[in-house]
Enzyme design. Sequence first.
Site, short mmCIF file in Angstrom:
data_model
loop_
_atom_site.label_atom_id
_atom_site.label_comp_id
_atom_site.label_asym_id
_atom_site.label_seq_id
_atom_site.Cartn_x
_atom_site.Cartn_y
_atom_site.Cartn_z
N HIS A 156 29.34 0.54 -11.52
CA HIS A 156 29.89 -0.16 -10.33
C HIS A 156 30.28 0.84 -9.24
O HIS A 156 31.18 0.55 -8.43
CB HIS A 156 31.11 -1.02 -10.68
N SER A 277 21.21 15.48 15.00
CA SER A 277 21.42 14.34 15.87
C SER A 277 21.21 14.78 17.31
O SER A 277 21.49 15.93 17.66
CB SER A 277 22.85 13.81 15.69
N LYS A 283 25.94 17.25 13.28
CA LYS A 283 25.31 16.42 12.27
C LYS A 283 24.15 17.10 11.53
O LYS A 283 23.38 17.85 12.09
CB LYS A 283 24.75 15.12 12.91
N GLU A 290 16.60 8.85 3.31
CA GLU A 290 16.73 7.56 3.99
C GLU A 290 15.36 6.93 4.22
O GLU A 290 15.16 5.73 4.02
CB GLU A 290 17.46 7.72 5.33
N GLN A 322 -10.87 -9.60 1.88
CA GLN A 322 -10.98 -8.40 2.70
C GLN A 322 -9.59 -7.89 3.13
O GLN A 322 -9.44 -6.72 3.45
CB GLN A 322 -11.84 -8.72 3.93
N1 ARG Z 1 -16.01 -6.31 4.00
C1 ARG Z 1 -16.02 -7.20 2.88
C2 ARG Z 1 -14.68 -7.08 2.13
O1 ARG Z 1 -14.05 -6.11 2.29
C3 ARG Z 1 -17.14 -6.87 1.95
C4 ARG Z 1 -17.64 -8.04 1.18
C5 ARG Z 1 -18.23 -9.06 2.08
N2 ARG Z 1 -18.86 -10.12 1.37
C6 ARG Z 1 -19.19 -11.27 1.94
N3 ARG Z 1 -19.74 -12.17 1.17
N4 ARG Z 1 -18.96 -11.51 3.18
O2 ARG Z 1 -14.29 -7.95 1.40
#
Ligand code: ARG
Length: 462
Positions: A156, A277, A283, A290, A322
């Site tokens: 604590h 600072s 400082k 941090e 993606q």
């Molecule tokens: N740039 C795409 C990704 O990072 C690659 C795969 C794309 N595939 C597709 N069927 N559009 O996911």
Amino acid sequence: MDKMWSGRFSEGASSLLDEFNASIMFDRRLYKEDIEGSLAHASMLQAQGILNAAELTAIQDGMAEVLSEIESGMFEWKISDEDLHMAIEKRLTAIIGETGGKLHTARSRNDQIAVDFRRYVLRKDREIAQLLKSLLEVVVEIASKHTETLIPGMTHLQHAQPINFGFHMLAYASMFKRDIERLEDSRRRNNVSPLGCAALAGTPHNINREMTAATLGFDSVSVNCLDTVSDRDFALEILFNISTMMMHISRLSEEIILWSSYEFGFVELSDAYSTGSSIMPQKKNPDVPELLRGKTGRVNGNLISLLTVMKGLPLAYNKDTQEDKEGVFDSIDTAELSLKILAEALKTMTIKADNMAKACQKGHLTATDLADYLVQKCGVPFRETHFISGKAVARAEALGIDVSAMSFDELQKVDDRIKEDVMPYLALKHSMNARESQGGTSTLRTMEQVVQFQNYIEGLSL
Ligand code: ARG
């Protein structure tokens, strides 16, 4: 209409779509994995009689040129190429002609990105574990020098019992060891090749997945293609592993911040890892710990982001996926830099043992020892000795002193079963060394732990 997939389209893409759809600005970081994957795939196609020897050579030579263009900064990364897969294949075809178009036989960008990204993450599992090992070495080295340095052990954030600073540091060594193990577990579990899964269902071509898996350093071939092209568990695992590791780093950082305050004065960060600072000339701020604490919030965000992206996706590949990359890249970059700077900051940090010892004289750290004495020497039940020791603490408070500084006379007034042999029990070092149970803080037990960590480090092959 220069898109690879534009066959069924009659209108060109809007530039807004290009910008929105593209991943090339960030996935280009995977160029090595992408080219290696393509070369492994091409060699396999040739071995299976799908490409002839001349075609393979052309692809290999062309790819070597693409690679050198990328590495020399000559390669033109265009947003209209959408992603690195298409940019590289397009450039290859420009260099070697229509043979370049045969490379994508029995392959899809879905298994291609699954291979590239997975191999990148697996490599980073290792590299981060290596950096953790270096940090662990520093932590264990500090611990080995401070197995007798007293510091108040806290619960604590209140003084609890005396421990040694080495023991305290080994608590972090334990965390970092588990962090290494987690990364290695993930790497083993996920070292499975997606190549050959094609779009989602496999391929009618007579491919050899074992061969590409072996070339690319995978342990085995994935079992189910539908799962493989949509699975991002490997990325979630590294995000979780980094978050957990950063949570440990953040806790240590928090302690370093507290310890470097005037109130504690237990450590001093070297000038090289402190900042000043702009207004207050006196400082010296602990910006490094941090920021480590702050960046932990950011990597946690990346983990939650990808979990959220993935949670509603039907099988198999969806473009949402993606969105897996930027957060992973960011967490990896953050983890690598954090591990390097923390190791340096610790290595150069001054430990102020005198202040740590002085702090132990406050907070009645040996009150538990008084209770333990009455149990061991007088056979009094612990619950009762706890109460008696509490009364001694109250008396010490009234006298304005610490329980460890009470005279025998005063102690006897609290309970006359207390005999003169109590005195060593109240000494701080005695208290620390009395905790000799397995995993305890005594100097001997701490040295034992130091050796365990040293052996672990020595046996680590990363
Ligand atoms: N740039 C795409 C990704 O990072 C690659 C795969 C794309 N595939 C597709 N069927 N559009 O996911």
